[in-house]
Enzyme design. Structure first.
Site, PDB file in Angstrom:
ATOM      1  N   ARG A 191      54.902 -11.848 -17.408  1.00 18.27           N
ATOM      2  CA  ARG A 191      55.852 -12.971 -17.481  1.00 18.27           C
ATOM      3  C   ARG A 191      55.466 -14.043 -16.457  1.00 18.27           C
ATOM      4  NH1 ARG A 191      59.235 -13.717 -21.728  1.00 18.27           N
ATOM      5  NH2 ARG A 191      60.668 -14.792 -20.327  1.00 18.27           N
ATOM      6  N   PHE A 198      67.877 -23.230 -32.147  1.00 19.32           N
ATOM      7  CA  PHE A 198      66.451 -23.349 -32.435  1.00 19.32           C
ATOM      8  C   PHE A 198      65.901 -22.177 -33.261  1.00 19.32           C
ATOM      9  CE2 PHE A 198      66.986 -21.477 -28.184  1.00 19.32           C
ATOM     10  CZ  PHE A 198      66.293 -20.274 -28.325  1.00 19.32           C
ATOM     11  N   ARG A 247      50.938 -20.943 -20.359  1.00 16.82           N
ATOM     12  CA  ARG A 247      51.644 -22.029 -21.062  1.00 16.82           C
ATOM     13  C   ARG A 247      51.322 -23.395 -20.466  1.00 16.82           C
ATOM     14  NH1 ARG A 247      57.182 -18.608 -21.790  1.00 16.82           N
ATOM     15  NH2 ARG A 247      56.871 -17.886 -23.932  1.00 16.82           N
ATOM     16  N   ASN A 279      54.439 -23.125 -27.743  1.00 16.72           N
ATOM     17  CA  ASN A 279      54.158 -22.800 -26.331  1.00 16.72           C
ATOM     18  C   ASN A 279      53.123 -21.679 -26.166  1.00 16.72           C
ATOM     19  OD1 ASN A 279      55.841 -20.722 -27.093  1.00 16.72           O
ATOM     20  ND2 ASN A 279      57.310 -20.963 -25.433  1.00 16.72           N
ATOM     21  N   HIS A 282      53.956 -15.551 -26.363  1.00 20.43           N
ATOM     22  CA  HIS A 282      55.231 -14.877 -26.101  1.00 20.43           C
ATOM     23  C   HIS A 282      54.898 -13.593 -25.344  1.00 20.43           C
ATOM     24  CE1 HIS A 282      59.088 -12.852 -26.842  1.00 20.43           C
ATOM     25  NE2 HIS A 282      58.355 -11.787 -27.066  1.00 20.43           N
TER      26      HIS A 282
END
Ligand code: CMP
Length: 132
Positions: free
Chosen positions: A86, A58, A103, A113, A116
């Site tokens: 996270r 990807f 997300r 999404n 990051h």
């Protein structure tokens, strides 16, 4: 001890006008905002930023997506910032992300999404230099 982390708002969420709601979510979860910068990655920068994923199927799609528009780098501070951030962003795949995570709320697919976040102190030290 308070530590820092980096959140990057991706082009999908910028285009969808979610910058404000994402910052609000950070503040509601007691992250202190220490810096904000909007920029557009060059292809070379994007390949460097995502270099840990080089060779994955990807990678090209990921790089092309991240250079498709402006991104916003946000430097945040909190106890255990990297781990806590996270947790707050949720699973890479928005379909699997827990309710209440960024997300879950703003991600559309595994590529688009919304955000990051640095996944380790080493990643943070490297990634932060792209913005600050
Ligand atoms: P991010 O947290 O920015 O880190 C690397 C990105 O690669 C990840 O979010 C996803 O957007 C993307 N990614 C990870 N796994 C896949 C996959 N299987 N297919 C497409 N994109 C992926």
């Amino acid at each position: 001890m308070k530590t820092k982390s980096l959140l990057v708002i991706k082009p999908d969420a910028v285009k969808d006008k979610k910058i404000g709601r994402i910052i609000q979510t950070l503040e509601e979860n007691r992250f202190e905002i220490k810096g904000i910068r909007m920029k557009r990655f060059t292809k070379e920068e994007a390949e460097e930023f995502y270099s840990p994923h080089k060779g994955k199927h990807f990678f090209e799609k990921l790089v092309n997506f991240i250079i498709s528009g402006e991104v916003v780098g946000i430097l945040v501070e909190k106890e255990n910032a990297i781990e806590k951030l996270r947790e707050l962003i949720g699973d890479t795949d928005p379909e699997k992300a827990r309710c209440g995570t960024i997300r879950y709320m703003f991600g559309k697919s595994i590529t688009e999404n919304a955000v990051h976040a640095a996944d380790s102190e080493e990643s943070f030290n490297r990634e932060v230099t792209f913005f600050f």
